[in-house]
Enzyme design. Structure first.
Site, mmCIF file in Angstrom:
data_model
loop_
_atom_site.group_PDB
_atom_site.id
_atom_site.type_symbol
_atom_site.label_atom_id
_atom_site.label_comp_id
_atom_site.label_asym_id
_atom_site.label_seq_id
_atom_site.Cartn_x
_atom_site.Cartn_y
_atom_site.Cartn_z
ATOM 1 N N ASN B 396 -5.006 -6.136 -5.123
ATOM 2 C CA ASN B 396 -3.759 -6.356 -4.392
ATOM 3 C C ASN B 396 -3.991 -6.479 -2.883
ATOM 4 O OD1 ASN B 396 -1.143 -6.441 -3.468
ATOM 5 N ND2 ASN B 396 -0.397 -4.857 -4.843
ATOM 6 N N ASP B 397 -4.208 -5.361 -2.213
ATOM 7 C CA ASP B 397 -4.318 -5.409 -0.751
ATOM 8 C C ASP B 397 -5.449 -6.323 -0.274
ATOM 9 O OD1 ASP B 397 -2.198 -3.694 -0.355
ATOM 10 O OD2 ASP B 397 -3.459 -1.908 -0.447
#
Lengths: 93, 470
Positions: B396-397
């Protein structure tokens, strides 16, 4: 421990740290985990200290603490080297 | 030359050989072709050092010591063979703690022995003993907390409470004051116990405010501490072998810590004290607000399989979600299918993907993915523009384009995998939850991005069987 021995120990420590930085620099990311767990096994070197403090015959608080340290450090050494080997066998081209 | 004069020299020479083997071993651990032999050389060095120490004149208690080595060896061997590769971060964490505990115990035991001889203790001895207890104690409890967070026994989110940092500072000051009193009066038992307890609490205090996604930094830092603890124990018992080996491990841990911090564009100070990921910052809130009206495009596995099967080039981006779902073998099956259809497949690995340095590499190696297929961030980023599909599995990040341009985002400046430059991005995710940083990912709302909701293992399994039918 005298101040002179402390200074000798400091020399060894600082120079060995520089060797460590030089030798380990630029490790490819693939090997980050094995390097960490291999280094971790080496930190089990505390087992030497544990053997030295639990070495005399008879029973005392230091010997009991030393023997506990022998067990803990040996788990670290044997477990660390074996699990690193297990990982490295899996890395193939 | 008699045996009693030769023995001490022989022991020191063995230590010299063992130290050299450690250095050569670590050097060889730095290259895939020689890594296994490097680890074996280091193990030989350790064996040599232990045998040499057993020959020291003061060591007489053989039955107990060898018994301890056998017990520890059996436990270590069982742990090493039983542990699942997905549990490696916890395993390394707990091993760090054991090393720290052993070093602290050595310092405590040596203090006890010196005290019982009745001779006055020198200031240098006392200072080294304090350092040994402090570093060893912090390593022990810090590692136990890290283990608890990684194993899921403790909540992974940062644990923060009011006045946390003033209280920690007070603890450190208390430790320093206690150390001064201890040096003045070494036989004062309550102060000695107080120092041990304070080091243990300090280890907890250092690690509880750090969140799950920052674990690669914490694990490398504790790795470094376990080496420093061994070196401190070496100062206490005046043994060069411990000092050298400890310093080498300390250096390697610091190098890894640095690499991890750089990969997140954060300082070690920020990682340790900022409580990152505990709250959504204002920037994140506004980003989420502006994304609220936007919609995501969702597809099913059949459409996903079509896109992957008819692509020329696919880049797989694995993250912690793949590790949690234990999907590495399924991913390899999918990739085998795609390759048999002539698709060019590569893996893009972010340095801090997962919970320890190199976490993804180990999992994919376990699934028999050859390591040359795994690309580092710097190698793969220029290739995304020629990539048809980037398949993001549980990351994600590390793929959030906001890191490049949104100055208000907490992850601004962090180097990312530029999957948004690929022609299409397929994101496999359980839901629309945010990543570790608590920031909504703007990648999900882009036109070229398609969401495939579900558990990584199920979805990748479906993709593999759909691709087979193409």
């Amino acid at each position: 421990m005298t101040t002179a021995t402390l200074i000798t120990c400091l020399f060894v420590f600082v120079l060995a740290s520089f060797v460590g930085f030089e030798v380990i620099n630029k490790v490819p990311p693939t090997l980050h985990t094995p390097l960490m767990s291999g280094a971790n096994a080496i930190s089990g070197i505390a087992v030497l200290g544990a053997i030295l403090v639990s070495g005399s015959l008879g029973w005392s608080v230091s010997i009991i603490l030393g023997l506990i340290a022998v067990v803990l450090a040996t788990i670290n050494v044997i477990g660390g080297f074996l699990v690193t080997d297990r990982m490295l066998v899996m890395f193939k081209k | 030359m008699t045996l009693s004069t030769f023995l001490p020299t022989g022991i020191q020479l063995s230590y010299l050989v063992a130290a050299s083997l450690f250095i050569i071993g670590l050097k060889q651990l730095g290259s895939p072709a020689t890594a296994r032999r490097g680890n074996q050389l280091a193990a030989v060095g350790m064996f040599l050092a232990v045998v040499a120490t057993l020959l020291e004149q003061q060591v007489l208690n053989y039955p107990m010591i060898l018994g301890g080595i056998v017990v520890g060896g059996v436990i270590g061997a069982i742990a090493a063979y039983r542990v699942a590769m997905t549990a490696m971060p916890q395993m390394v964490g707990i091993f760090n703690g054991l090393g720290g505990a052993a070093s602290a115990l050595v310092a405590i035991a040596e203090f006890w022995r010196l005290l019982s001889t009745g001779d006055p203790l020198s200031l240098t001895s006392l200072v080294t003993i304090i350092l040994g207890i402090l570093i060893g104690g912090v390593t022990l409890t810090g590692s136990l907390i890290a283990f608890g967070k990684l194993q899921g026994v403790l909540p992974g989110a940062p644990f923060l409470f009011p006045l946390q940092q003033p209280l920690n500072a007070l603890l450190v000051i208390g430790f320093l004051v206690g150390s001064v009193f201890f040096c003045l009066e070494p036989s004062n038992f309550p102060i000695f116990i107080g120092l041990i307890v304070a080091s243990l609490i300090l280890g907890v205090a250092v690690v509880i405010p750090i969140g799950g996604g920052d674990m690669p930094v914490v694990i490398s830092l504790l790795n470094s501490y376990s080496g420093l603890a061994a070196a401190a124990a070496g100062f206490v018992v005046n043994n060069n072998m411990l000092i050298i080996a400890g310093a080498l491990v300390g250096a390697s841990g610091i190098i890894l810590t640095n690499i991890m911090c750089k990969a997140m564009n954060r300082s070690i100070f920020n990682v340790l004290f900022a409580g990152f990921g505990s709250e959504t910052s204002t920037g994140a809130a506004s980003a989420a607000g502006s994304n609220a009206q936007q919609t995501v495009k969702s597809i099913d596995s059949e459409e996903g399989a079509m896109m992957l099967g008819y692509a020329r080039s696919v880049v797989i981006v694995p993250g912690y979600g793949m590790a949690v779902a234990q999907a590495q073998h399924t991913v390899k099956e999918l990739v085998d299918q795609l390759e048999s259809m002539g698709v060019d497949v590569k893996y893009a690995i972010h340095p801090v993907a997962g919970r320890m340095p190199g976490h993804m590499n180990v999992l994919l190696a376990e699934a028999n993915v050859p390591y040359p297929q795994l690309c580092d961030m710097d190698d793969i980023n220029p290739q995304f523009e020629q990539t048809d599909v980037a398949l993001i599995i549980g990351a994600n990040d590390v793929v959030n384009p906001a890191a490049r341009h949104d100055k208000s985002s907490p992850i601004y400046g962090m180097p990312i995998l530029e999957v948004d430059k690929a022609k299409h991005a397929i994101v496999i995710k359980r839901g629309m939850g945010t990543g570790f940083s608590g920031v909504q990912n703007e990648l999900f709302f882009q036109d070229k991005t398609l969401m495939l909701f579900g558990s990584a293992k199920d979805v990748v399994g479906q993709l593999a069987s759909e691709v087979k039918q193409l």
